[in-house]
Design a protein around this motif. Structure first.
Motif, PDB file in Angstrom:
ATOM      1  N   LYS A  48       0.827  -1.214   0.000  1.00  0.00           N
ATOM      2  CA  LYS A  48       0.000   0.000   0.000  1.00  0.00           C
ATOM      3  C   LYS A  48       0.862   1.265   0.000  1.00  0.00           C
ATOM      4  N   THR A  49       1.789   1.324   0.944  1.00  0.00           N
ATOM      5  CA  THR A  49       2.626   2.516   1.047  1.00  0.00           C
ATOM      6  C   THR A  49       3.476   2.692  -0.206  1.00  0.00           C
ATOM      7  N   THR A  50       3.969   1.592  -0.729  1.00  0.00           N
ATOM      8  CA  THR A  50       4.767   1.666  -1.952  1.00  0.00           C
ATOM      9  C   THR A  50       3.939   2.303  -3.063  1.00  0.00           C
ATOM     10  N   PRO A  88       2.337  11.181   4.803  1.00  0.00           N
ATOM     11  CA  PRO A  88       3.031   9.898   4.685  1.00  0.00           C
ATOM     12  C   PRO A  88       2.802   9.042   5.929  1.00  0.00           C
ATOM     13  N   GLN A  89       2.910   7.730   5.757  1.00  0.00           N
ATOM     14  CA  GLN A  89       2.824   6.838   6.901  1.00  0.00           C
ATOM     15  C   GLN A  89       3.923   7.217   7.890  1.00  0.00           C
ATOM     16  N   GLU A  90       3.566   7.251   9.159  1.00  0.00           N
ATOM     17  CA  GLU A  90       4.535   7.545  10.224  1.00  0.00           C
ATOM     18  C   GLU A  90       5.154   8.932  10.142  1.00  0.00           C
ATOM     19  N   LEU A 164      -3.499   9.957   2.020  1.00  0.00           N
ATOM     20  CA  LEU A 164      -3.448   9.807   3.471  1.00  0.00           C
ATOM     21  C   LEU A 164      -3.093   8.360   3.785  1.00  0.00           C
ATOM     22  N   ASP A 165      -1.851   8.153   4.209  1.00  0.00           N
ATOM     23  CA  ASP A 165      -1.379   6.802   4.492  1.00  0.00           C
ATOM     24  C   ASP A 165      -1.526   6.539   5.991  1.00  0.00           C
ATOM     25  N   GLU A 166      -2.538   5.790   6.330  1.00  0.00           N
ATOM     26  CA  GLU A 166      -2.876   5.480   7.718  1.00  0.00           C
ATOM     27  C   GLU A 166      -3.014   6.735   8.582  1.00  0.00           C
ATOM     28  N   PRO A 167      -3.915   7.631   8.175  1.00  0.00           N
ATOM     29  CA  PRO A 167      -4.036   8.896   8.910  1.00  0.00           C
ATOM     30  C   PRO A 167      -4.602   8.715  10.309  1.00  0.00           C
TER      31      PRO A 167
HETATM   32 MG   LIG Z   1       2.222   1.162   4.768  1.00  0.00          MG
END
Ligand SMILES: [Mg+2]
Ligand SMILES: Nc1ncnc2c1ncn2[C@@H]1O[C@H](COP(=O)(O)OP(=O)(O)OP(=O)(O)O)[C@@H](O)[C@H]1O
Lengths: 316, 248
Positions: A48-50, A88-90, A164-167
Motif C-alpha cells: 500500500k505505502t509503496t 506519509p505513513q509515520e 493519506l497513508d494510515e491517517p
Molecule cells: Mg504502509
C-alpha cells in the motif's frame, strides 16, 4: 473533471537489495476515479505505502505507467506536485513548532498568503478539535494529537488529490470520527482522497470504492457493496454452542470462536442455519459479512496455507 | 506588496527552521558560536598569537562549512524520522526552493559567529571595499557549496547517525587538510596538490590575499575564482541530477 484521478497500468516496484524476483508491487492495475474517497486495504507489507509513494511522486516505479490528474506522473512529476498533498505513513510534524505554526507554515509554504493561511488554519484546527492546543508545542502533544496535526496540515490545503497513508492510526474513537467528518467535508468539495487504513470499519464507511492489495497486486476492487457480493460467503452466522462442528460444515466455512462457532455461508444456507438454531434454542446472530470478514476470507486463507506451501506469489 | 509563491516558500522555510526554533531555544546560537571560536582560540594559543589573522580568515570559511554540515544532519533527520521531505515533495515546493530556504534558515544560526568574526575583521584593519567584496563572494560560494553538499547527501543517508560519521570527514576534507587556517605554502608539495581538489582552498587563498596575508597575482586570483565557481556550479549540476528528491 471527467478523467480519473489516478490510472496505474502494470505498475511494478522492486526495491534495491530485495531478494531476486520479489517486487513490492507487481503488475498493479488500478484506476482511482476523480472525486470521493478511495480506500486501499491489505496486510502489512502488501504494498500500500509503496503504491501511495509512487502515486504521490515520492518514489520511482521500476516499470509501468502512471497518470495522476491526467498527467504522466513518472515523466513529469513536477506538473503533478502543485496539485497534490500527502500525509506519509509515520510522518510527524516538526516538533519545535506549535500546532498553529505547523498548519499555517505548511499553507504558506504552498503559496497561501498570511491571511488566507491563518483563516484556513483556524478553520481546520476547529474542525479537528485542536483549537485548545493551538499554541502548544508539538513536542508536548500526545501521539494521536500529533497525528491529527499532520492530517490537519494536509486537509487545510487546496490540493485536488490527497494521499493519506494510515491517517487515523493511533487515534481514539472520537478523534477518528472527527477525521472521518473532515474527510467527508473534503469529499463534498469534489476533491479526491486516497486513503490507506487497517481499520476496516473505517475503510467501509468512508470509501466510495476500495481495493484490496495482496503481495503487490489488486485482488479485489469495487464499492463496499460490490466487494461483499464478490465473495463466496457473504453472510455470517454466529452461534453460541448447541452444534457439533461436523454438523456445520455443510453450511459453509466454519471457524471456532470463543464459546461457539462462526459460519460464513450463502444467504439460503445462512437462513436455514439460523432457523435451525432458533428451533434448538441456541443463541444466534445473522448478518451480512463485513469488510473484516471479507478480508479474512480472501487474505486469511492463504495465511494458513503459507505455513507449508512455498511462497510462489500466486493468488486467486 | 505581493510576494511570489516561491519567495514566500523560501521566507517560510527560514522562519520555520531558523527563526522559530531559535526564539524557542536561543542556546542554539551559542552552540554554533562555540565551535569556530574555540578553533580560533586553539590556533591563537598554539601559535602564540602569530596565526590569529589566519584564524580569523579561516574561521569565517569554517562557519560557512558548518552551515552545510548542520543542514545535512537536519535534513536527514527531518526526511528520515519525520518524513518531512515526502510531505514537501508532494507539494508545490520544488527541490531548489527547499534547498535555498533551508540553507538560508541554517545560515541564520551562524549569524552570531559571523558577527564576532566581522568584528575581528574590522579590528585587524582589514575593512575596505575591495576586501569586503572578495570576502562576501568567497563566503557566499562556500555557503552554496557546503549547503548543496549537505542537501544532496541528506537525500541519501538512511539514518541520522550516518551523518554524524560523515560530518567529521567532510570537515577534515574541506577545512583541516585544505589551507583554511594557514597559508597553502605551509603544506608539503603533495598535500598542496591534494588541496587543489577542495573549493575551500581557493576561497581561503582569495580571502588571505584580499587582506594581504598571502598576496596572489591577478592570474592566480582569476584562476581561484574560476575554480571556486566551478566547484560550486559543478556540485549544483550534480545535485540536480543525483539528489534523491524522488527516491529512485
Ligand atoms: Mg504502509
Ligand atoms: N525502503 C524499502 N526498502 C526495501 N524494501 C521495502 C522498503 N519499503 C518497503 N519494502 C518492502 O516492500 C513491501 C511492501 O511494503 P509497503 O510498505 O508498501 O507495505 P504496506 O502495505 O504499506 O504495509 P503496512 O500496512 O505495514 O504499512 C514489503 O515487503 C516491504 O518489506
Amino acid at each position: 473533471m471527467p478523467t480519473a484521478a489516478i490510472v496505474a497500468r502494470q505498475l511494478r516496484r522492486v526495491y534495491p537489495r530485495a531478494p531476486p524476483g520479489v517486487a513490492a508491487i507487481d503488475s498493479l492495475d488500478l484506476e482511482v476515479p476523480s472525486g470521493g474517497v478511495y480506500g486501499l486495504i491489505g496486510r502489512n507489507g502488501a504494498g500500500k505505502t509503496t503504491f501511495v509513494r509512487i502515486a504521490a511522486t515520492q518514489l520511482k516505479p521500476t516499470s509501468g505507467t502512471l497518470e495522476v490528474l491526467g498527467t504522466d506522473a513518472v515523466r513529469t512529476p513536477e506538473r503533478v506536485r502543485p496539485r497534490i498533498a500527502c500525509v506519509p505513513q509515520e510522518s510527524r510534524p516538526l516538533y519545535f513548532l506549535t500546532v498553529e505554526q505547523a498548519a499555517r507554515f505548511n499553507l504558506q509554504l504552498r503559496g497561501f498568503d498570511r491571511r488566507e493561511s491563518r483563516r484556513r488554519t483556524t478553520e481546520v484546527l476547529e474542525e479537528l478539535s485542536l483549537a485548545d492546543v493551538r499554541h502548544r508545542s508539538i513536542s508536548r502533544l500526545s501521539g494521536g494529537q500529533r497525528r491529527r496535526v499532520m492530517v490537519a496540515m494536509i486537509l487545510a490545503t487546496d490540493a485536488e488529490l490527497l494521499f493519506l497513508d494510515e491517517p487515523t492510526t493511533g487515534l481514539d474513537p472520537l478523534a477518528r470520527r472527527e477525521v472521518w467528518a473532515a474527510l467527508r467535508r473534503v469529499r463534498r468539495e469534489a476533491r479526491t482522497i486516497l486513503l490507506t487504513t487497517h481499520y476496516l470499519d473505517e475503510a467501509e464507511s468512508l470509501s466510495d470504492r476500495l481495493a484490496l492489495i495482496e503481495k503487490g497486486r489488486v485482488i479485489l476492487e469495487g464499492t463496499p457493496a460490490e466487494l461483499r457480493r464478490r465473495v463466496a460467503y457473504p453472510f455470517r452466522v454466529t452461534l453460541r454452542g448447541g452444534f457439533a462442528r461436523e454438523e456445520l460444515d455443510s453450511f459453509g466455512r466454519v471457524s471456532s470462536v470463543e464459546d461457539g462457532f462462526l459460519v460464513f455461508a450463502q444467504e439460503p444456507a445462512a437462513r436455514e442455519l439460523a432457523r435451525l438454531a432458533l428451533e434448538r434454542g441456541v443463541q444466534v446472530a445473522l448478518g451480512p459479512a463485513d469488510l473484516e470478514d471479507i478480508f479474512l476470507e480472501v487474505v486469511g486463507r492463504p495465511i494458513d496455507a503459507e505455513e507449508n506451501a512455498p511462497d510462489d506469489g500466486e493468488r486467486p | 506588496m505581493t510576494t511570489s509563491p516561491r519567495w514566500r516558500s523560501v521566507l517560510t522555510l527560514i522562519q520555520l527552521n531558523g527563526l522559530v526554533p531559535i526564539r524557542a531555544q536561543p542556546l542554539y546560537l551559542v552552540n554554533l558560536l562555540a565551535s569556530p571560536l574555540s578553533f580560533l582560540f586553539f590556533i591563537t594559543i598554539a601559535s602564540q598569537g602569530r596565526l590569529l589573522n589566519y584564524g580569523v580568515a579561516g574561521g569565517m570559511i569554517l562557519t560557512m562549512l558548518s552551515v552545510g554540515t548542520g543542514l545535512q544532519s537536519d535534513l536527514t533527520h527531518y526526511r528520515h524520522d519525520l518524513k518531512f521531505q515526502d510531505v514537501i515533495v508532494a507539494s508545490p515546493v520544488t527541490a531548489p526552493v527547499y534547498l535555498i530556504g533551508m540553507a538560508l534558515s541554517e545560515f541564520v544560526y551562524s549569524l552570531p559567529g559571523m558577527a564576532v568574526f566581522l568584528g575581528l575583521w574590522v579590528t585587524m584593519g582589514w575593512a575596505n571595499p575591495a576586501s569586503a567584496v572578495v570576502l562576501f563572494g568567497a563566503l557566499v560560494l562556500v555557503w552554496a557549496f557546503a549547503s548543496t553538499l549537505g542537501f544532496t547527501l541528506a537525500t541519501y543517508f538512511e539514518d541520522v547517525r550516518e551523518t554524524f560519521m560523515f560530518s567529521p570527514l567532510i570537515s577534515l576534507g574541506l577545512s583541516v587538510l585544505p589551507p583554511v587556517y594557514y597559508p597553502l605554502a605551509a603544506l608539503p608539495g603533495w598535500a598542496q596538490v591534494v588541496a587543489r581538489f577542495s573549493p575551500t582552498t581557493y576561497a581561503a587563498e582569495l580571502v588571505q590575499s584580499a587582506v594581504g596575508l598571502a598576496p596572489l597575482d591577478a592570474t592566480t586570483q582569476l584562476f581561484a575564482w574560476l575554480a571556486l565557481f566551478g566547484f560550486t556550479g559543478g556540485l549544483l549540476a550534480l545535485s540536480a541530477v543525483r539528489a534523491r528528491w524522488r527516491e529512485p
